[in-house]
Design an enzyme around this catalytic site. Structure first.
Site, mmCIF file in Angstrom:
data_model
loop_
_atom_site.group_PDB
_atom_site.id
_atom_site.type_symbol
_atom_site.label_atom_id
_atom_site.label_comp_id
_atom_site.label_asym_id
_atom_site.label_seq_id
_atom_site.Cartn_x
_atom_site.Cartn_y
_atom_site.Cartn_z
ATOM 1 C CG ASP A 206 65.883 12.467 -7.280
ATOM 2 O OD1 ASP A 206 65.033 11.922 -7.993
ATOM 3 O OD2 ASP A 206 65.692 12.780 -6.090
ATOM 4 C CD GLU A 250 62.785 13.339 -11.163
ATOM 5 O OE1 GLU A 250 61.772 12.649 -11.046
ATOM 6 O OE2 GLU A 250 63.418 13.763 -10.177
HETATM 7 C C1 GLC Z 1 62.388 11.407 -7.826
HETATM 8 C C2 GLC Z 1 62.429 9.898 -7.967
HETATM 9 C C3 GLC Z 1 61.431 9.261 -7.044
HETATM 10 C C4 GLC Z 1 61.720 9.695 -5.614
HETATM 11 C C5 GLC Z 1 61.787 11.226 -5.506
HETATM 12 C C6 GLC Z 1 62.324 11.669 -4.174
HETATM 13 O O1 GLC Z 1 61.190 11.925 -8.265
HETATM 14 O O2 GLC Z 1 62.214 9.524 -9.305
HETATM 15 O O3 GLC Z 1 61.433 7.872 -7.151
HETATM 16 O O4 GLC Z 1 60.745 9.199 -4.754
HETATM 17 O O5 GLC Z 1 62.630 11.775 -6.493
HETATM 18 O O6 GLC Z 1 63.693 11.444 -4.076
#
Ligand code: GLC
Ligand code: CA
Length: 550
Positions: A206, A250
Site C-alpha cells: 500500500d 500501489e
Molecule cells: C490505499 C488504499 C486505500 C486507503 C489508503 C490509506 O490508497 O487503497 O483504501 O485508504 O491507502 O491506507
C-alpha cells in the site's frame, strides 16, 4: 505452437487476479460481516471463474476507520474475520486448488491506536517516539500534495500531549511511520516474514511512494524509498527463493515514474499497478476515441522480463482521476459523475456497471480491452456480475456493499438479520439481487459472468495476450481501435469499436503473417476473414472481436 510453458515464465505474468474485501464477500458465521470461513466456501466459485490469485484487503486488528488500512496490530487477525487457524485453513484450501493468495501490506502508516503510536505520544523521549515523523512546527515539506483532500487540510496534525506535530499522508488517525529509523524497517520485515511463513504468496504493498520525506521534494518515490524496497526484495528472495513470493506496488503515478519500481527487473517489485491506463480506458470510451489509450501505452515502456503490469478497471477505492489533467478530470466528472455525491476526493465513487449506465455492450467492451491489452488483469469483486453501487453510503463504502450471491435473504451473503449487516445490500430495481446475482448468471449463457469466464479462458489459451508485444494498426476512424498482440509465432488481432455507430474499418499495412483471421472471441459466432493487402472489417456498435491469425 512454441513451448512457451517451458520458458520458465513466472506465474504472475499470465495470472488473473481477483480483489476481495473480506467484510463484503461472504459471511460464514452469520454475524452480518464477511469472514475467512465464508471466503473458503466460495473458493470453488473463484477457481471456476478462472482466477489464479486472490488479493485480500487488510484483515488485521484495526479500529476500522479506514476499512482496516489503519492497522493496530500487524501480526494478527481482526477477530471479526476469524482466527489465525481460520487464516491457515484458507491458505490450505487455496493451495489445494492451486490458487495463490496475496495480502495487503500497509507499510506507510499505522493506526493512531497502534501500541507504537500510543507509546510515542506519552513523552518526547518515549521508546517508540522515533517510529513516527515529528516536528515542532507544521511548516516542513511545504507543497506536498494532500491525498484525502475532502477530509484533511494538512499533512501535519498536532498531538496535544507532547505538543508536536506528526506527519501523515492519509487520514490524521494514520500517522506515517518513520522509515529513516532502521528499527521501523526491521519491524516491517518481521511482519513480512510472519505472513509469508504462514503461507501468503506475497503482498500488494500500500501507498509505496510515500515512505521517506525530504525538504524541497514532493516526498514521493525518493531514492531512499527505492532503497528500502530493494532491501525488502533482497530479503524476500533470499529467504523464500527468487520469484516464489511477489510484491505488487500501489503507486498512483505516470508510467515514467512507476516503471522505476521494477528496479533492474530483479531487485524491486515484480508487479506495479497501471493507474493512468485505467483512467484512459474510461476516457477513450467516453470520447469514442482510442488515442488516449494508444498514447499512454506508447509512453509505457516494456517491463523487464520477469515483471508485469497489473491492470484493472475498478478497485475498492474511488476511480481516481489523479493521473489526468484538470481538463480531463472535469470532463470525466461531468460525463461519469454528474451528481456531486458520485464524486470523492479527486475521483468517482461508483462501480463499473453503473458507470456504464448498465449497458452490457460497454461493460463487455471495457473488459475485452482489459483482458487483451498488456498486463495481468485484476477484477474487483462483484464487477464480474455487474453489481451496482450505493452513493448515499459514507466515503468509499458506496462500492463495498455485500456481494450478491443469490436472490435469497441478504442476497445470499449472510443469514443474519438484515439490520445486522455491516452495510445494506443494494436495494435498487436495476442492481438489487433480484436482478443481479451470481446464481442467475451462472445459469445464463449470455450473462456477464459467463462472458468473463470465456474471456479468461481465451486469454489463457493464447499466450500472446499475456506475454506478447503490442502493435497498433492504423484505422480510418479514431474510435476503431485495432491492435495486434504477438508472441513467438502467434499473432492475435484485436478489434474494438469504441463508438455507438456501425461502421466499416479498412486496414492496410497490417503485417499479419497468415491467410486467415479466425475469430476466437466471442465464442458464439465463429467467422473467418481472408487476409488480403486490405482487410475490411464490419463493425457493429461497441464491437469487440479477437482473431487468431492462421
Ligand atoms: C490505499 C488504499 C486505500 C486507503 C489508503 C490509506 O490508497 O487503497 O483504501 O485508504 O491507502 O491506507
Ligand atoms: Ca461473519
Amino acid at each position: 505452437m512454441s513451448n512457451w510453458k517451458n520458458d520458465n515464465i513466472p506465474w504472475f505474468k499470465t495470472a488473473i487476479f481477483y480483489e476481495i474485501s473480506l467484510k463484503a464477500f461472504k459471511d460464514g458465521n452469520n454475524d452480518g460481516i464477511g469472514d475467512f470461513k465464508g471466503l473458503i466456501q466460495k473458493l470453488d466459485y473463484l477457481k471456476e471463474l478462472g482466477i489464479d490469485c486472490i488479493w485480500i484487503l487488510p484483515f488485521y486488528p484495526s479500529p476500522w476507520r479506514d476499512d482496516g488500512y489503519d492497522v493496530s496490530d500487524f501480526c494478527n487477525i481482526h477477530p471479526t474475520f476469524g482466527t489465525i487457524e481460520d487464516f491457515e485453513e484458507l491458505v490450505f484450501e487455496c493451495q489445494k486448488r492451486g490458487l495463490k493468495i496475496i495480502g495487503d501490506l500497509v507499510i506507510n502508516h499505522t493506526s493512531d491506536q497502534h501500541p507504537w503510536f500510543q507509546n510515542a505520544i506519552t513523552a518526547k523521549d518515549s521508546a517508540k517516539r522515533d517510529y513516527y515523523v515529528w516536528s515542532p512546527t507544521n511548516t516542513k515539506y511545504k507543497g506536498v500534495r494532500i491525498i484525502f483532500q475532502d477530509i484533511e487540510e494538512s499533512n501535519w496534525s498536532f498531538e496535544p500531549n507532547t505538543q508536536e506535530y506528526y506527519w501523515h499522508r492519509f487520514y490524521s488517525h494514520q500517522p506515517d511511520l518513520n522509515f529513516e529509523n532502521l528499527e521501523v524497517q526491521e519491524e516491517m520485515i518481521k511482519v513480512v516474514d510472519f505472513w509469508l511463513d504462514k503461507g501468503l504468496d506475497g503482498f500488494r504493498i500500500d501507498a509505496v511512494p510515500y515512505l521517506f520525506q525530504e525538504e524541497g521534494t514532493s516526498c514521493e518515490s525518493l531514492p531512499r524509498t527505492h532503497g528500502f524496497i530493494q532491501r525488502l526484495r533482497k530479503h524476500i528472495d533470499q529467504t523464500y527463493g527468487v520469484n516464489n513470493k511477489i510484491i505488487l506496488a500501489e503507486a498512483n503515478q505516470m508510467p515514467e515514474e512507476t516503471i522505476t519500481y521494477f528496479g533492474d527487473g530483479t531487485n524491486e517489485f515484480q508487479m506495479v499497478f497501471h493507474f493512468p491506463l485505467m483512467l484512459r480506458l474510461y476516457l477513450a470510451l467516453a470520447k469514442q476515441d482510442a488515442s488516449s489509450i494508444k498514447n499512454i501505452l506508447k509512453r509505457t515502456k516494456d517491463t523487464p522480463l520477469s515483471c508485469q503490469w497489473c491492470t484493472f478497471l475498478r478497485n475498492h477505492d474511488e476511480l481516481t482521476l489523479e493521473m489526468g489533467s484538470d481538463e480531463v478530470r472535469e470532463f470525466m466528472w461531468n460525463f461519469y459523475a454528474p451528481e456531486l455525491r458520485m464524486r470523492l476526493n479527486l475521483g468517482i465513487r461508483r462501480r463499473l456497471s453503473p458507470l456504464m449506465n448498465n449497458d452490457l455492450r460497454k461493460i463487455k467492451l471495457l473488459n475485452s480491452l482489459l483482458f487483451s491489452l498488456p498486463g495481468s488483469p485484476i477484477i474487483w469483486m462483484g464487477d464480474e456480475i455487474g453489481m451496482g453501487d450505493n452513493i448515499y453510503l459514507n466515503d468509499r463504502d458506496s462500492v463495498r456493499t455485500p456481494m450478491q450471491w443469490s436472490n435469497e435473504k441478504n442476497a445470499g451473503f449472510s443469514n443474519a438479520n438484515p439490520d445486522q449487516l455491516y452495510l445494506p445490500v443494494i436495494d435498487d430495481p436495476n442492481y438489487g439481487p433480484q436482478e443481479i446475482n451470481v446464481v442467475n448468471q451462472l445459469n445464463d449463457n449470455s450473462s456477464l459472468l459467463n462472458y468473463l469466464k470465456n474471456l479468461i479462458k481465451m486469454r489463457k489459451q493464447y499466450p500472446s495476450l499475456a506475454l506478447g508485444q503490442i502493435r497498433f494498426i492504423d484505422t480510418n476512424h479514431k474510435g476503431h481501435f485495432v491492435f495486434v498482440r504477438e508472441y513467438l509465432d502467434q499473432q492475435i488481432l484485436l478489434v474494438h469499436n469504441l463508438t455507438e455507430l456501425s461502421g466499416e474499418c479498412r486496414i492496410t499495412n497490417h503485417n499479419l503473417d497468415g491467410d486467415l483471421l479466425k475469430q476466437i472471441f466471442p465464442l458464439e459466432k465463429k467467422y473467418s476473414i481472408n487476409i488480403n493487402s486490405e482487410i475490411i472489417l464490419k463493425l457493429t456498435p461497441f464491437l469487440k472481436c479477437w482473431y487468431l491469425v492462421k
